[in-house]
Design a protein around this motif. Structure first.
Motif, PDB file in Angstrom:
ATOM      1  N   UNK A 270       0.783  -1.219   0.000  1.00  0.00           N
ATOM      2  CA  UNK A 270       0.000   0.000   0.000  1.00  0.00           C
ATOM      3  C   UNK A 270       0.815   1.269   0.000  1.00  0.00           C
ATOM      4  N   UNK A 271       2.059   1.176  -0.453  1.00  0.00           N
ATOM      5  CA  UNK A 271       2.954   2.337  -0.453  1.00  0.00           C
ATOM      6  C   UNK A 271       3.120   2.852  -1.873  1.00  0.00           C
ATOM      7  N   UNK A 272       2.764   4.112  -2.133  1.00  0.00           N
ATOM      8  CA  UNK A 272       2.883   4.659  -3.492  1.00  0.00           C
ATOM      9  C   UNK A 272       4.325   4.703  -3.974  1.00  0.00           C
ATOM     10  N   UNK A 273       4.482   4.740  -5.280  1.00  0.00           N
ATOM     11  CA  UNK A 273       5.800   4.618  -5.920  1.00  0.00           C
ATOM     12  C   UNK A 273       6.138   5.888  -6.687  1.00  0.00           C
ATOM     13  N   UNK A 274       7.364   6.357  -6.509  1.00  0.00           N
ATOM     14  CA  UNK A 274       7.920   7.442  -7.319  1.00  0.00           C
ATOM     15  C   UNK A 274       9.013   6.832  -8.181  1.00  0.00           C
ATOM     16  N   UNK A 275       8.824   6.842  -9.492  1.00  0.00           N
ATOM     17  CA  UNK A 275       9.815   6.219 -10.369  1.00  0.00           C
ATOM     18  C   UNK A 275       9.950   7.037 -11.654  1.00  0.00           C
ATOM     19  N   UNK A 276      10.451   6.379 -12.696  1.00  0.00           N
ATOM     20  CA  UNK A 276      10.802   7.046 -13.942  1.00  0.00           C
ATOM     21  C   UNK A 276       9.842   6.638 -15.050  1.00  0.00           C
ATOM     22  N   UNK A 277       9.467   7.610 -15.872  1.00  0.00           N
ATOM     23  CA  UNK A 277       8.558   7.356 -16.989  1.00  0.00           C
ATOM     24  C   UNK A 277       9.334   6.688 -18.118  1.00  0.00           C
ATOM     25  N   UNK A 301      11.852  15.780  -9.352  1.00  0.00           N
ATOM     26  CA  UNK A 301      11.760  14.838  -8.238  1.00  0.00           C
ATOM     27  C   UNK A 301      11.846  15.557  -6.899  1.00  0.00           C
ATOM     28  N   UNK A 302      12.739  16.534  -6.803  1.00  0.00           N
ATOM     29  CA  UNK A 302      12.881  17.296  -5.559  1.00  0.00           C
ATOM     30  C   UNK A 302      11.618  18.092  -5.266  1.00  0.00           C
ATOM     31  N   UNK A 303      11.036  18.698  -6.293  1.00  0.00           N
ATOM     32  CA  UNK A 303       9.807  19.479  -6.112  1.00  0.00           C
ATOM     33  C   UNK A 303       8.663  18.589  -5.625  1.00  0.00           C
ATOM     34  N   UNK A 304       8.593  17.359  -6.144  1.00  0.00           N
ATOM     35  CA  UNK A 304       7.547  16.436  -5.682  1.00  0.00           C
ATOM     36  C   UNK A 304       7.742  16.115  -4.206  1.00  0.00           C
ATOM     37  N   UNK A 305       8.968  15.802  -3.806  1.00  0.00           N
ATOM     38  CA  UNK A 305       9.221  15.502  -2.399  1.00  0.00           C
ATOM     39  C   UNK A 305       8.908  16.708  -1.516  1.00  0.00           C
ATOM     40  N   UNK A 306       9.206  17.895  -2.009  1.00  0.00           N
ATOM     41  CA  UNK A 306       8.895  19.108  -1.247  1.00  0.00           C
ATOM     42  C   UNK A 306       7.382  19.214  -1.023  1.00  0.00           C
ATOM     43  N   UNK A 307       6.598  18.941  -2.083  1.00  0.00           N
ATOM     44  CA  UNK A 307       5.133  18.981  -1.949  1.00  0.00           C
ATOM     45  C   UNK A 307       4.642  17.964  -0.938  1.00  0.00           C
ATOM     46  N   UNK A 308       5.268  16.792  -0.934  1.00  0.00           N
ATOM     47  CA  UNK A 308       4.848  15.750   0.000  1.00  0.00           C
ATOM     48  C   UNK A 308       5.182  16.116   1.440  1.00  0.00           C
ATOM     49  N   UNK A 309       6.267  16.833   1.653  1.00  0.00           N
ATOM     50  CA  UNK A 309       6.595  17.265   3.025  1.00  0.00           C
ATOM     51  C   UNK A 309       5.595  18.311   3.512  1.00  0.00           C
ATOM     52  N   UNK A 310       5.078  19.129   2.589  1.00  0.00           N
ATOM     53  CA  UNK A 310       4.120  20.166   2.972  1.00  0.00           C
ATOM     54  C   UNK A 310       2.717  19.601   3.171  1.00  0.00           C
ATOM     55  N   UNK A 311       2.435  18.480   2.482  1.00  0.00           N
ATOM     56  CA  UNK A 311       1.112  17.862   2.609  1.00  0.00           C
ATOM     57  C   UNK A 311       1.254  16.356   2.453  1.00  0.00           C
TER      58      UNK A 311
END
Length: 354
Positions: A270-277, A301-311
């Motif tokens: 149940x853990x979402x995945x961040x990978x490469x297209x 990738x960094x911007x996505x992680x930043x968004x996840x830390x904020x929400x």
């Protein structure tokens, strides 16, 4: 149906992971590579490998693999099975192609590597031999066109890699830390440079992220100088499952891909995945259960992680969909598709015929 499967185990796979699980799911007789111990045997194996040049076109073909193929040919000559299935055609298939006429039954082979990585094999060292395969299984849809050039039109089908969804399960509680926990797992075709850049970027921005890395100890050199990085070497399967369950997301950027064990394990927990297209990632990761980012783009990738830390709710909201996606790849579902292919091969029809 009497099926013989030639299998092998990779040391980095968990007891419940790996493609060799398919053999037991289809009820096959299992023939596996026997480990050759002792310095004399190892030297002899190296000399044999150098002399035969198998290392030039097979990724991990050892003398034990030759003996496994020989056992199948010998046993098949005396008591032929209904069908032989080689589960890792990239690493353990040579003699069965060269001596195909002595195998008195259909031959099914699964290929895991992207087709462009085996071009030299089938166009130079084993030219024309792949036509002896009655049905080829590939674990990503993007492999079909490439392998059809060598195996034959309509003889290559996509059947996904499987996962044990009874062993890899979501945790009882959703992660509730203030800091984001990002998990990195595996070794094959990983984009190590991108991982390092993203970790450095996150630390430079002082993002509240802890990166947990599960890989070989010798590969930890790729993370030299990375802070907020915790390593896990040779951990038990239960501990790995615990990490998947606790993580907010799996971060597994790749340079290329077909199927990926870590992705399947993460989704099943149940853990979402961040990978490469790229490659087979499109077959396994959807917008509903993760993110596929541009290859080599550390900024995105960094911007996505930043968004996840904020929400953190963004990642949490994908957990149910991740689990549902994994259920599509449960071994029972995959095995049923493979058994149907066996029946087609036994009938003499090409598996991809309408």
């Amino acid at each position: 149906m009497r099926v013989t499967c030639i299998v092998k185990r990779w040391e980095h796979h968990t007891p419940s992971g790996g493609y060799d699980r398919l053999a037991s799911e289809v009820g096959a007789r299992i023939v596996s590579r026997r480990k050759i111990d002792g310095i004399i045997s190892q030297v002899g194996q190296k000399l044999w490998r150098d002399r035969t040049e198998t290392g030039a076109y097979l990724f991990d073909y050892q003398f034990g693999d030759l003996l496994a193929e020989a056992r199948v040919l010998f046993h098949g000559a005396l008591h032929p099975p209904d069908l032989v299935h080689v589960l890792y055609g990239d690493e353990q298939l040579d003699q069965l192609l060269r001596w195909r006429r002595f195998l008195r039954c259909p031959l099914v082979v699964t290929f895991h590597q992207p087709s462009h990585r085996v071009t030299h094999r089938f166009e130079n060292f084993q030219k024309g031999l792949a036509t002896g395969v009655d049905a080829a299984i590939v674990v990503s849809s993007g492999q079909i066109e490439g392998f059809e050039k060598w195996v034959g039109s309509k003889k290559v089908v996509y059947i996904p890699h499987g996962i044990d969804t009874t062993k890899f399960l979501p945790g009882k509680t959703i992660p509730g830390r203030t800091r984001l926990m990002i998990l990195i797992v595996g070794e094959h075709l990983r984009d190590w440079e991108l991982m390092h850049k993203v970790i450095d970027n996150s630390n430079n921005l002082k993002l509240p992220i802890d990166f947990h890395v599960v890989t070989k100890k010798e590969l930890s050199a790729y993370f030299t100088g990375c802070s907020n990085t915790i390593f896990h070497f040779q951990i038990p399967e239960a501990d790995l499952i615990g990490l998947y369950q606790s993580a907010d997301a799996l971060f597994v950027p790749v340079t290329d891909a077909t199927a990926n064990n870590a992705v399947l394990e993460s989704l099943a927990c149940g853990t979402p995945v961040i990978s490469t297209a790229t490659g087979g990632m499109f077959d396994y990761v959807t917008d509903g259960c993760g993110w596929l980012l541009s290859k080599g783009d550390a900024t995105v990738a960094t911007e996505l992680l930043k968004r996840l830390t904020l929400n953190k709710e963004i990642a949490t909201s994908l957990r149910g969909a991740a689990r549902r996606q994994a259920l599509n790849f449960d071994w029972k579902t995959v095995a049923a598709k493979v058994l149907a292919l066996y029946s087609t091969a036994l009938s003499g029809r090409a598996p991809a015929e309408p």
